[in-house]
Design a protein around this motif. Structure first.
Motif, PDB file in Angstrom:
ATOM      1  N   ARG A   6       0.861  -1.194   0.000  1.00 54.06           N
ATOM      2  CA  ARG A   6       0.000   0.000   0.000  1.00 54.06           C
ATOM      3  C   ARG A   6       0.892   1.237   0.000  1.00 54.06           C
ATOM      4  O   ARG A   6       1.974   1.222   0.595  1.00 54.06           O
ATOM      5  CB  ARG A   6      -0.880   0.041   1.246  1.00 54.06           C
ATOM      6  CG  ARG A   6      -1.860  -1.119   1.367  1.00 54.06           C
ATOM      7  CD  ARG A   6      -3.124  -0.896   0.536  1.00 54.06           C
ATOM      8  NE  ARG A   6      -4.070  -1.990   0.684  1.00 54.06           N
ATOM      9  CZ  ARG A   6      -4.072  -3.107  -0.050  1.00 54.06           C
ATOM     10  NH1 ARG A   6      -3.152  -3.286  -0.987  1.00 54.06           N
ATOM     11  NH2 ARG A   6      -4.976  -4.045   0.158  1.00 54.06           N
TER      12      ARG A   6
ATOM     13  N   TYR B 250       2.970  -5.543   3.758  1.00 57.18           N
ATOM     14  CA  TYR B 250       2.450  -6.598   4.631  1.00 57.18           C
ATOM     15  C   TYR B 250       2.856  -7.944   4.045  1.00 57.18           C
ATOM     16  O   TYR B 250       2.587  -8.225   2.881  1.00 57.18           O
ATOM     17  CB  TYR B 250       0.922  -6.485   4.721  1.00 57.18           C
ATOM     18  CG  TYR B 250       0.249  -7.670   5.374  1.00 57.18           C
ATOM     19  CD1 TYR B 250       0.661  -8.132   6.625  1.00 57.18           C
ATOM     20  CD2 TYR B 250      -0.817  -8.316   4.754  1.00 57.18           C
ATOM     21  CE1 TYR B 250       0.045  -9.225   7.226  1.00 57.18           C
ATOM     22  CE2 TYR B 250      -1.452  -9.406   5.352  1.00 57.18           C
ATOM     23  CZ  TYR B 250      -1.010  -9.851   6.578  1.00 57.18           C
ATOM     24  OH  TYR B 250      -1.627 -10.937   7.164  1.00 57.18           O
TER      25      TYR B 250
ATOM     26  N   GLN C 137      -4.841   8.668   7.680  1.00 55.21           N
ATOM     27  CA  GLN C 137      -5.070   7.744   6.567  1.00 55.21           C
ATOM     28  C   GLN C 137      -4.036   6.622   6.573  1.00 55.21           C
ATOM     29  O   GLN C 137      -4.354   5.458   6.364  1.00 55.21           O
ATOM     30  CB  GLN C 137      -5.002   8.548   5.256  1.00 55.21           C
ATOM     31  CG  GLN C 137      -5.314   7.764   4.007  1.00 55.21           C
ATOM     32  CD  GLN C 137      -6.740   7.240   4.025  1.00 55.21           C
ATOM     33  OE1 GLN C 137      -7.679   8.006   4.182  1.00 55.21           O
ATOM     34  NE2 GLN C 137      -6.889   5.929   3.894  1.00 55.21           N
TER      35      GLN C 137
ATOM     36  N   GLU D 134      -4.757   4.184   9.402  1.00 55.35           N
ATOM     37  CA  GLU D 134      -5.923   3.364   9.033  1.00 55.35           C
ATOM     38  C   GLU D 134      -5.523   2.260   8.056  1.00 55.35           C
ATOM     39  O   GLU D 134      -5.967   1.123   8.162  1.00 55.35           O
ATOM     40  CB  GLU D 134      -7.018   4.236   8.393  1.00 55.35           C
ATOM     41  CG  GLU D 134      -7.904   4.957   9.391  1.00 55.35           C
ATOM     42  CD  GLU D 134      -8.501   4.016  10.440  1.00 55.35           C
ATOM     43  OE1 GLU D 134      -9.008   2.939  10.068  1.00 55.35           O
ATOM     44  OE2 GLU D 134      -8.422   4.342  11.647  1.00 55.35           O
ATOM     45  N   THR D 135      -4.693   2.632   7.083  1.00 55.35           N
ATOM     46  CA  THR D 135      -4.238   1.663   6.081  1.00 55.35           C
ATOM     47  C   THR D 135      -3.475   0.527   6.755  1.00 55.35           C
ATOM     48  O   THR D 135      -3.702  -0.649   6.463  1.00 55.35           O
ATOM     49  CB  THR D 135      -3.337   2.362   5.037  1.00 55.35           C
ATOM     50  OG1 THR D 135      -4.098   3.395   4.412  1.00 55.35           O
ATOM     51  CG2 THR D 135      -2.839   1.392   3.980  1.00 55.35           C
TER      52      THR D 135
ATOM     53  N   LEU E  85      -3.686  -0.448   9.881  1.00 54.71           N
ATOM     54  CA  LEU E  85      -4.590  -1.228  10.731  1.00 54.71           C
ATOM     55  C   LEU E  85      -5.486  -2.158   9.916  1.00 54.71           C
ATOM     56  O   LEU E  85      -5.963  -3.179  10.410  1.00 54.71           O
ATOM     57  CB  LEU E  85      -5.453  -0.286  11.597  1.00 54.71           C
ATOM     58  CG  LEU E  85      -4.696   0.472  12.696  1.00 54.71           C
ATOM     59  CD1 LEU E  85      -5.601   1.510  13.365  1.00 54.71           C
ATOM     60  CD2 LEU E  85      -4.133  -0.493  13.748  1.00 54.71           C
ATOM     61  N   SER E  86      -5.708  -1.782   8.631  1.00 55.16           N
ATOM     62  CA  SER E  86      -6.573  -2.606   7.778  1.00 55.16           C
ATOM     63  C   SER E  86      -5.864  -3.865   7.279  1.00 55.16           C
ATOM     64  O   SER E  86      -6.504  -4.768   6.731  1.00 55.16           O
ATOM     65  CB  SER E  86      -7.066  -1.787   6.585  1.00 55.16           C
ATOM     66  OG  SER E  86      -6.014  -1.624   5.636  1.00 55.16           O
ATOM     67  N   LEU E  87      -4.568  -3.938   7.454  1.00 58.82           N
ATOM     68  CA  LEU E  87      -3.800  -5.104   6.983  1.00 58.82           C
ATOM     69  C   LEU E  87      -3.624  -6.106   8.119  1.00 58.82           C
ATOM     70  O   LEU E  87      -3.539  -5.719   9.288  1.00 58.82           O
ATOM     71  CB  LEU E  87      -2.424  -4.658   6.481  1.00 58.82           C
ATOM     72  CG  LEU E  87      -2.423  -3.713   5.270  1.00 58.82           C
ATOM     73  CD1 LEU E  87      -1.054  -3.064   5.097  1.00 58.82           C
ATOM     74  CD2 LEU E  87      -2.832  -4.449   4.005  1.00 58.82           C
TER      75      LEU E  87
ATOM     76  N   ASP F 199      -4.002  -8.899  11.030  1.00 58.67           N
ATOM     77  CA  ASP F 199      -4.983  -9.062  12.108  1.00 58.67           C
ATOM     78  C   ASP F 199      -4.404  -8.489  13.405  1.00 58.67           C
ATOM     79  O   ASP F 199      -3.373  -7.817  13.367  1.00 58.67           O
ATOM     80  CB  ASP F 199      -5.355 -10.543  12.264  1.00 58.67           C
ATOM     81  CG  ASP F 199      -4.122 -11.430  12.480  1.00 58.67           C
ATOM     82  OD1 ASP F 199      -3.116 -10.932  13.052  1.00 58.67           O
ATOM     83  OD2 ASP F 199      -4.149 -12.601  12.075  1.00 58.67           O
TER      84      ASP F 199
ATOM     85  N   LYS G 294      -0.466  -3.758  17.155  1.00 59.64           N
ATOM     86  CA  LYS G 294      -1.422  -2.752  16.684  1.00 59.64           C
ATOM     87  C   LYS G 294      -1.921  -1.886  17.837  1.00 59.64           C
ATOM     88  O   LYS G 294      -2.243  -0.723  17.649  1.00 59.64           O
ATOM     89  CB  LYS G 294      -2.585  -3.438  15.973  1.00 59.64           C
ATOM     90  CG  LYS G 294      -2.220  -3.898  14.565  1.00 59.64           C
ATOM     91  CD  LYS G 294      -3.446  -4.322  13.797  1.00 59.64           C
ATOM     92  CE  LYS G 294      -3.073  -4.585  12.340  1.00 59.64           C
ATOM     93  NZ  LYS G 294      -4.234  -5.100  11.574  1.00 59.64           N
TER      94      LYS G 294
ATOM     95  N   ARG H 167      -2.024   2.120  17.779  1.00 57.29           N
ATOM     96  CA  ARG H 167      -3.198   2.958  18.083  1.00 57.29           C
ATOM     97  C   ARG H 167      -2.854   4.008  19.138  1.00 57.29           C
ATOM     98  O   ARG H 167      -3.277   5.159  19.050  1.00 57.29           O
ATOM     99  CB  ARG H 167      -4.364   2.096  18.571  1.00 57.29           C
ATOM    100  CG  ARG H 167      -4.985   1.250  17.475  1.00 57.29           C
ATOM    101  CD  ARG H 167      -6.288   0.601  17.958  1.00 57.29           C
ATOM    102  NE  ARG H 167      -6.734  -0.377  16.992  1.00 57.29           N
ATOM    103  CZ  ARG H 167      -6.463  -1.688  17.053  1.00 57.29           C
ATOM    104  NH1 ARG H 167      -5.770  -2.175  18.074  1.00 57.29           N
ATOM    105  NH2 ARG H 167      -6.889  -2.510  16.111  1.00 57.29           N
TER     106      ARG H 167
END
Ligand SMILES: [Zn+2]
Length: 262
Positions: free
Chosen positions: A120, A133, A164, A167-168, A170-172, A174, A189, A193
């Motif tokens: 990404r 990732y 952004q 967020e990117t 965190l979206s990858l 688990d 993670k 955060r």
């Protein structure tokens, strides 16, 4: 299987503690993923043993250390690096590209959709920050979007770009994914955060103090600012920020705030 696991765990411990070289630290994440770091820059260097080759992320500059890095890689995998990728263009992450390229590795730029890597691109620390990732090892290499040994440096993307980018990331993967910052210890993670919250709290606080008419020096001396900056030192490094670096951090934060209010 259990025996294999035990043997493997033992091998990892031996691998981690073995003195490969005086200046290169080695952390085995799994059989196919290692995090290396050089003493001088402390850049986190990734090593993925993929079916498509041995992929190296972010080799730092410095000839004597690079020779040690190469030897260390050789000790771990007994084969040469085939590809190099970078999280961003800064020299402390790309300075060793030429060294490995001269030994036959190929520098891969642009969109990467091979090696089992999910790639990404975000804009936070620089205009092009690459997030990698690697599912087989459940690791996410995020470069200087995240740092566990320094204050945040979201100067290219400002608050919006930073949000952004987080967020990117965190979206990858688990919740068990290991998040590897550009510098400092690999983290969870949950810690990422917390880093986001601390960064947003920091910007809001500097904005408030600046609106109250405080000068750069007054902001630096403010108790809330000092306390907030200390939150970026989860490893408890002492001393943490030299005062020049602290001053620069406040200055650059003010620039981001000014830029966003235009
Ligand atoms: Zn860096």
């Amino acid at each position: 299987m259990k025996l294999f696991k035990t043997l493997f765990a033992t091998a990892l411990i031996l691998l981690s503690s073995a003195a490969f070289s005086a200046n290169i630290q080695v952390q085995a994440v799994s059989q196919h993923v290692h995090i290396l770091s050089g003493k001088d820059y402390g850049t986190n260097i990734g090593l993925f043993d993929t079916p498509d080759g041995l992929v190296l992320i972010d080799p730092m500059p410095g000839e004597p250390y690079l020779a040690e890095l190469e030897k260390t890689i050789q000790t771990i995998y007994r084969k040469p690096v085939t590809h190099i990728i970078n999280t961003h263009a800064h020299a402390d992450h790309t300075g060793g590209n030429a060294f490995f390229a001269s030994r036959g590795a190929q520098l891969v730029t642009g969109t990467i959709n091979r090696f089992d890597i999910t790639h990404r691109v975000v804009k936070s620390h620089t205009g092009t920050d690459n997030i990698y990732y690697y599912k087989p090892g459940n690791v996410i290499f995020v470069g200087d979007v995240f740092d566990t040994s320094w204050h945040p440096t979201f100067y290219a993307g400002g608050v919006a770009g930073f949000n952004q980018a987080i967020e990117t990331i965190l979206s990858l993967g688990d919740e068990q994914s290991l998040v590897v910052p550009g510098h400092g210890e690999a983290a969870s993670k949950t810690l990422l955060r917390a880093f986001r919250q601390n960064t947003l709290d920091w910007v809001n606080m500097v904005r408030t103090l600046s609106k109250q008419g405080l000068s750069l020096e007054q902001i630096m001396a403010d108790k809330r600012a000092v306390e907030l900056v200390a939150r970026f030192n989860p490893q408890g490094k002492s001393p943490f920020l030299p005062s020049k670096a602290y001053e620069r951090f406040v200055q650059r934060t003010l620039q981001v705030i000014e830029h966003e209010s235009l």
